[in-house]
Scaffold this motif. Sequence first.
Motif, short mmCIF file in Angstrom:
data_model
loop_
_atom_site.label_atom_id
_atom_site.label_comp_id
_atom_site.label_asym_id
_atom_site.label_seq_id
_atom_site.Cartn_x
_atom_site.Cartn_y
_atom_site.Cartn_z
N SER A 98 0.85 -1.19 0.00
CA SER A 98 0.00 0.00 0.00
C SER A 98 0.88 1.24 0.00
O SER A 98 1.77 1.38 0.83
CB SER A 98 -0.91 0.01 1.23
N MET A 100 -0.44 4.26 0.10
CA MET A 100 -1.16 5.36 0.75
C MET A 100 -0.50 5.84 2.03
O MET A 100 -0.34 7.03 2.27
CB MET A 100 -2.60 4.93 1.06
N VAL A 101 -0.09 4.87 2.87
CA VAL A 101 0.48 5.25 4.16
C VAL A 101 1.74 6.09 3.97
O VAL A 101 1.90 7.15 4.58
CB VAL A 101 0.79 3.98 5.00
N VAL A 104 0.82 9.58 2.78
CA VAL A 104 0.23 10.41 3.85
C VAL A 104 1.31 10.85 4.83
O VAL A 104 1.37 12.01 5.24
CB VAL A 104 -0.90 9.63 4.56
N ILE A 105 2.21 9.90 5.18
CA ILE A 105 3.28 10.25 6.12
C ILE A 105 4.16 11.36 5.52
O ILE A 105 4.62 12.26 6.22
CB ILE A 105 4.14 9.01 6.47
#
Lengths: 300, 409
Positions: A98, A100-101, A104-105
């Motif tokens: 993934s 996404m994480v 976002v981070i």
Amino acid sequence: MTGTLILQGVASGLVTGSVYALIALSLVIVFKSTEVINFAGGEFVMLGAYVAMFFLVLLGLPYIIVVPVVALIVFCIGAAFDRVILDRVLGRHRPGQSIMVAMVIATVGLSFAFKGTVRLFRVSDNVRTLPPIFSTDPVFLGQVVLSRQDIAIFVIAVAVMVLLFSFFQFTKLGRALRATSENPRAATLVGIPVRRMRTLIWGIAAALSAVAGVLVAPKLLVSPDMGGVIILAFAAAIIGGFTNVLGVIVGGVVLGVIENLVGLFVSSKAIAIAPFIVIILILMVRPQGLFGGAAPIKKV
Amino acid sequence: MTIVRHTTKAAIIATAVALASNAQAFDPSAGTGKYTDPGITDKEIVIGLHAPLSGRLKGFGFDALYAAKAWYDMINKRGGVWGRKIRVIVADDKCSPTELVAVQKKFVTVDKVFLLHGGSCTHSAVAAQEYVTRNKVPYVMLNASGDSAVFPPTRYVFGAFGGSQRTVGGTIVDFAVRALKAKRIAYIAHDDNYGASNSAAGAFMAKKLGAEMVAVEKVSRKIVDVTAPVLKVRAARADVLIITTYTGPAALIVKKAHALGLKIPIVAAVQAVPIPALFAKNVGNPAAFTNFYYGSPLNDLTRGPKQQWIINMYKAAYPDRKPNPFMAYGVPSAQAVVYALMMAGPNPTRESFIDAMSKVNFNTGILAGPIELGEKKRDGHNASIFVKFDGKNHARMKGVYFNQYRGQN
């Protein structure tokens, strides 16, 4: 008396809500194009206000020059963030993982970097404001009182939204950006440079936040923590629907009005929690937001 | 020489300075050489001095700490206390509760200080209470108001040398009623412990003085749109508006009150107007200051004649620094420490120092009222002056105003 209070609350809420809508728009156009939730959105707002302060206060330039210059500078910072950071994060992505994480981070890290950088300067030691765009003397519209400044904020916010809408709707570049956000793979097939479009989106979103920062500065005052307003923009986006641009605008305005009505008829204490209660209610009743829905085109 | 001349002049009006200038009269060889507590010898007494020296809250503590240090240095130049020099160890607590407690633990266990002196932010200063009480170490706050640490009082903690939030709320209502003849008071505070503390004192004083609180609005520190609370104040037909919020929301409220045509006098607390010129810029309209007042725990305007001696002392100690408005707030607690060390006698213990602190009562030459401590009173200062401000010019109003709220109903 109650009628006047309601009218006044709605009028002031429209002004504040229009700025929430502008910030929320910057979140939504990034999300629609890249599926990244930009947690640094508030810090782009803060950065816009501080850059504007530099030009307005230190160099004494007028707003008419400062606003486009600030938008351009912060546009470049937003675009550079995509090119230098997000591109590399994406490049290290392995199929099945993934992404996404990590994305976002990266935006969370950017928000801390911006705040830390601004705090290096003494100007950030105290809460400050920008010189007023117009006088803050009252203007009576029937029984409703607003300041010229409030009216200017509302008009400029609406003008920026109309410009943005026209750009996405009626220009070739705007349509290419929309195509990229709706279906990147299909956009690539028809020759749209998706990577460049994504960078452009980050730049536009950053510039939009920066303009919102200039507008919200007289209402919020300028401090390294002013980016906290992003929570209200998230609320606006959730109310309207995270994927619907028009819905987000409505969401922002509704939020501004709700805050005032809650303050007037429930308690001033409840103003701070009202957006979160609305978020919870919307997520319970209509998770996609008031205007959100399934995307009209399924991704290939 | 300049320091001595100015401080000697100030000594005429400040008991603490008078005591300090008499330090040489005490017998330097009075120490017994046997000490039960750490941080004290025949030659020196060690104080752990801390404040935020970095980070976003540095402004509250940096100059205040160095002003306190300049005071100790001045005492040392005059021979110290009972012949002992005060040795100060400085540390940065960043206004963070965890950092502050860590700094204090290091002071106590590694540096072996006699007492702790520091803290510019209530939330971090309050965190120290448990540690200092358990270890029986005297803790004197630098310039934190520290309501939750001094109410209810505990043996080892002293604070609020610039006044607690009860002082803020009580004195501001005292001024509104006695000086402005207010009968119907509107009050906007924060929805936190600060707001609860100052508004409770405000409500008590209003009742005591025969005035009515017609609107009490509690708002978040992060409020963006203050239309609703200001509209409610206008609807309540108050004859004075009191604001005890921090400076950001206070500027928004003053701006909005003007925009909504509210023409009643506005009285703002010291935390709302820490730097009046900057506050005026943030409000952005001189017309909003037609009938505006702010409170201060000092005995004069920040740069007024009565404050000059402390400004001169600071400038003489640190010629390259321009002190911010929080500088003067660091000195009263240092004065109290010196006062108590003298009163504790030539062979003080931590316990006898605490007993002496409990009897502190003197005029600082800096604050509006005296520093008064007691067995059941750990908050130092209880008075304010008020200043009329038109956005540019400051005019001190007559009189000193006092809070009488001590937690009673």
